[in-house]
Write an enzyme that holds these catalytic residues in place. Structure first.
Site, PDB file in Angstrom:
ATOM      1  CD  GLU A 192      12.574  -8.518 -24.626  1.00 43.13           C
ATOM      2  OE1 GLU A 192      12.692  -8.848 -23.307  1.00 43.13           O
ATOM      3  OE2 GLU A 192      13.366  -8.390 -25.395  1.00 43.13           O
ATOM      4  CB  CYS A 194      13.559 -11.999 -26.423  1.00 42.00           C
ATOM      5  SG  CYS A 194      13.686 -12.008 -24.481  1.00 42.00           S
ATOM      6  CB  CYS A 204      18.524 -11.349 -25.751  1.00 42.81           C
ATOM      7  SG  CYS A 204      17.259 -12.707 -25.308  1.00 42.81           S
TER       8      CYS A 204
END
Length: 151
Positions: free
Chosen positions: A55, A86, A83
């Site tokens: 990402e 991100c 996560c």
């Protein structure tokens, strides 16, 4: 097949590139006006850089391609629920939509965290979970199964 599924297939192509490099197989594409403007896959191990999630790399490419940090007319497709690092970048970049595959058990509270993070923002990110989740999940399970065999 829906447009979201077509773009998620492109993200899966990126995830397979990560798999082939012995990286956790996560891929990402960023779409604006129906066209892919950035794409990447995990490269944390290859580049020995904790920031090199699919990402983050794709967001960086999109910002460079558009010459702007504002990606509010863009959708981001990720083969696994992002996560915390991100999701912060996705929210801050003002994406229109986040589309991802399977949920990540480590981040079961992501929806709550995202809502809390965005509560003071004028901008909100639409979240579309579980797009082609089985395909992504199979790739992840295969990766970790092979990793355990190597150990």
């Amino acid at each position: 097949m829906t447009q979201d599924e077509l773009f998620m297939q492109e993200a899966l192509i990126e995830a397979k590139k990560a798999y082939d490099k012995d990286e956790i197989p996560v891929g990402c594409v960023i779409v604006k006006n129906g066209e892919i403007i950035a794409r990447s896959h995990n490269q944390k191990e290859s580049n020995q850089n904790v920031l090199h999630h699919a990402e983050i790399i794709a967001i960086n490419q999109a910002c460079q391609n558009l010459n702007s940090w504002r990606l509010d007319d863009c959708d981001i497709y990720v083969t696994l629920e992002p996560c915390l690092m991100c999701i912060g970048a996705i929210a801050s970049a003002r994406f229109k939509r986040l589309i991802y595959g399977p949920r990540d058990a480590k981040y079961e509270s992501l929806d709550t965290i995202l809502k809390e993070y965005l509560k003071n923002f004028n901008h909100q990110v639409e979240v579309v979970p579980r797009v082609l989740e089985n395909e992504s999940d199979e790739l992840l399970k295969s990766f970790f199964k092979n990793l355990r065999k190597k150990s």
